[in-house]
Design an enzyme around this catalytic site. Structure first.
Site, PDB file in Angstrom:
ATOM      1  N   HIS A 237      15.616  -0.254   1.178  1.00 49.73           N
ATOM      2  CA  HIS A 237      14.166  -0.111   1.008  1.00 49.73           C
ATOM      3  C   HIS A 237      13.763   0.326  -0.410  1.00 49.73           C
ATOM      4  O   HIS A 237      13.003  -0.349  -1.107  1.00 49.73           O
ATOM      5  CB  HIS A 237      13.636   0.936   1.980  1.00 49.73           C
ATOM      6  CG  HIS A 237      13.997   0.719   3.407  1.00 49.73           C
ATOM      7  ND1 HIS A 237      13.424  -0.264   4.171  1.00 49.73           N
ATOM      8  CD2 HIS A 237      14.868   1.361   4.224  1.00 49.73           C
ATOM      9  CE1 HIS A 237      13.915  -0.213   5.402  1.00 49.73           C
ATOM     10  NE2 HIS A 237      14.796   0.759   5.461  1.00 49.73           N
TER      11      HIS A 237
HETATM   12  C1  BDR Z   1      12.008   4.734   4.128  1.00 48.42           C
HETATM   13  O1  BDR Z   1      12.298   5.877   4.929  1.00 48.42           O
HETATM   14  C2  BDR Z   1      13.452   6.522   4.450  1.00 48.42           C
HETATM   15  O2  BDR Z   1      14.342   6.775   5.481  1.00 48.42           O
HETATM   16  C3  BDR Z   1      14.042   5.644   3.376  1.00 48.42           C
HETATM   17  O3  BDR Z   1      14.574   6.440   2.326  1.00 48.42           O
HETATM   18  C4  BDR Z   1      12.888   4.802   2.911  1.00 48.42           C
HETATM   19  O4  BDR Z   1      12.184   5.434   1.861  1.00 48.42           O
HETATM   20  C5  BDR Z   1      12.177   3.495   4.979  1.00 48.42           C
HETATM   21  O5  BDR Z   1      11.311   3.523   6.084  1.00 48.42           O
END
Ligand code: BDR
Ligand code: CA
Length: 317
Positions: free
Chosen positions: A235
Site C-alpha cells: 500500500h
Molecule cells: C494501510 O493500513 C496499514 O496497515 C498499512 O500500513 C497501510 O498504510 C492499508 O490499509
C-alpha cells in the site's frame, strides 16, 4: 529533488515507503502517528528504519498518540506485536526529536516552498497541523496519501484502515482544500508482493534487502492468513511512487469526502465518480448537488514498473 515529509505508522509497508523515498526524494523529516501500533512502537520502528538505511541525518518526530475522538484500535494482526515483526532489529541508538510532529509539519511548510506531505498512516497529525495553522494548505505542494478506497474497504466493508482509524481527522484533511493525490485500496491492491519479489530482493544480496526479505515474509504470511492468497498489497510505497514516477499511475479527478456518522459506513471515502459512469458529463447534467473535484484518485498502477522501481531502490542501499 522533491522535498517530502513522510507521516507514517511503521508498519511493514510504511518501512518500504521510507526506503523507496530514501533513494529518490529529499526526506525533510519522518513524523509518526499511532495507527498500525501504538505511538511508542511506531516511533521506535521509524528510528529502526532510518538506522537500517544509514540515514540517521533524517529527523524523526513523534506525533499524535490517539485519534482525535475515537479509541485507538491497532493492526497487530497484520503488523505483529512490535508493528514491524519479522527481522530482529537492534535497539535504535538514534533518538526521537524533542519537537512535536505537528509543530515540525507546520513550521516546515511555513518556512519552505514546494514541500509535499506523504501521509501513509492515519491522518491525525495532518488534521491537527491544518487546524493549528490553516495557511499550510496553500503553502504545501500537495498531499500524496495512502488511504481510503474507491471501492471496498479492509477494516470494514466500506472503510480502509488509515481512514477508519481516525475518520474525523481524515474528514478535516479531505475537506481542507489541500491538493490531494489519493492512493486507496482500489489502487494499492494492484501493487502486490509475492514470493517472486522476495526472491528478486534476496538475489540482490545486500543487507537492507535481507531485512526487507524478512519483513516481507512476515507480511505475506499475515496477508495469506487474512485473504487466503499468498500475496500482499504494498500500500504505502504507492503514495511515494506517485511522487517519484507519476506516469506509473493513472488518476481521475473527483470529489471525495469522508463519512463520520454512518452506522455501517464510518470511515468510508465517499468518491463521486458519477461522471465516469456517464452521469453529469455536461455542466447542466452535473446538477446542484455535485461538488467540485478536490482529489486526484489513483485508478491504475503499472504493477511491474512499480515493482521494478521499488526493488531497484532497495538494491541501492
Ligand atoms: C494501510 O493500513 C496499514 O496497515 C498499512 O500500513 C497501510 O498504510 C492499508 O490499509
Ligand atoms: Ca501505514
Amino acid at each position: 529533488m522533491t522535498k517530502v515529509i513522510i507521516d507514517c505508522d511503521p508498519g511493514h509497508d510504511d518501512a518500504l515507503a521510507i526506503l523507496l523515498a530514501g533513494q529518490h526524494l529529499d526526506i525533510l523529516g519522518i513524523t509518526t502517528v499511532a495507527g498500525n501500533q501504538t505511538s511508542d512502537k511506531v516511533t521506535a520502528n521509524a528510528l529502526k528504519i532510518v538506522e537500517l538505511m544509514d540515514r540517521t541525518d533524517i529527523p524523526v518526530f513523534r506525533g499524535a498518540q490517539v485519534p482525535l475522538l475515537r479509541k485507538a484500535i491497532h493492526a497487530g494482526h497484520i503488523h505483529g506485536e512490535t508493528g514491524l515483526d519479522g527481522p530482529d532489529f537492534p535497539t535504535p541508538v538514534k533518538e526521537v526529536e524533542d519537537r512535536h510532529a505537528v509543530d515540525f509539519i507546520v513550521q516546515t511548510l511555513m518556512a519552505e516552498d514546494d514541500v509535499w506531505l506523504a501521509p501513509v498512516g492515519p491522518l491525525t497529525n495532518v488534521a491537527l497541523a491544518i487546524r493549528q495553522r490553516p495557511e499550510i494548505v496553500s503553502r504545501m505542494a500537495g498531499i500524496s496519501l495512502m488511504g481510503g478506497s474507491l471501492t471496498t474497504g479492509n477494516s470494514t466493508a466500506t472503510a480502509e484502515f488509515n481512514i477508519w482509524f481516525d475518520a474525523e481527522a481524515a474528514r478535516i484533511v479531505y475537506d481542507s482544500g489541500a491538493p490531494i493525490k489519493m492512493c486507496g485500496l482500489n489502487l494499492t491492491q494492484q501493487a502486490n508482493a509475492t514470493d517472486r519479489e522476495i526472491e528478486r530482493i534476496r538475489n540482490q544480496g545486500n543487507r537492507v534487502g535481507e531485512v526487507v526479505v524478512q519483513l516481507l515474509e512476515f507480511y505475506l504470511d499475515a496477508g495469506e492468513r487474512v485473504t487466503g492468497v499468498r500475496k500482499a498489497a504494498l500500500h504505502d510505497p504507492c503514495a511515494v511512487a506517485a511522487l517519484i514516477q507519476p506516469d506509473l499511475l493513472e488518476f481521475e479527478a473527483m470529489h471525495v469526502s469522508v463519512e463520520t456518522r454512518g452506522e455501517l459506513t464510518y470511515g468510508m471515502t465517499v468518491c463521486d465518480y458519477r461522471h465516469l459512469r456517464g452521469f453529469g458529463s455536461s455542466q447542466v447534467d452535473r446538477g446542484p448537488l455535485r461538488q467540485e473535484a478536490n482529489v486526484e484518485v489513483a485508478m491504475k498502477i503499472d504493477e511491474s514498473g512499480f515493482l521494478d522501481l521499488l526493488i531497484d531502490a532497495l538494491g541501492r542501499y
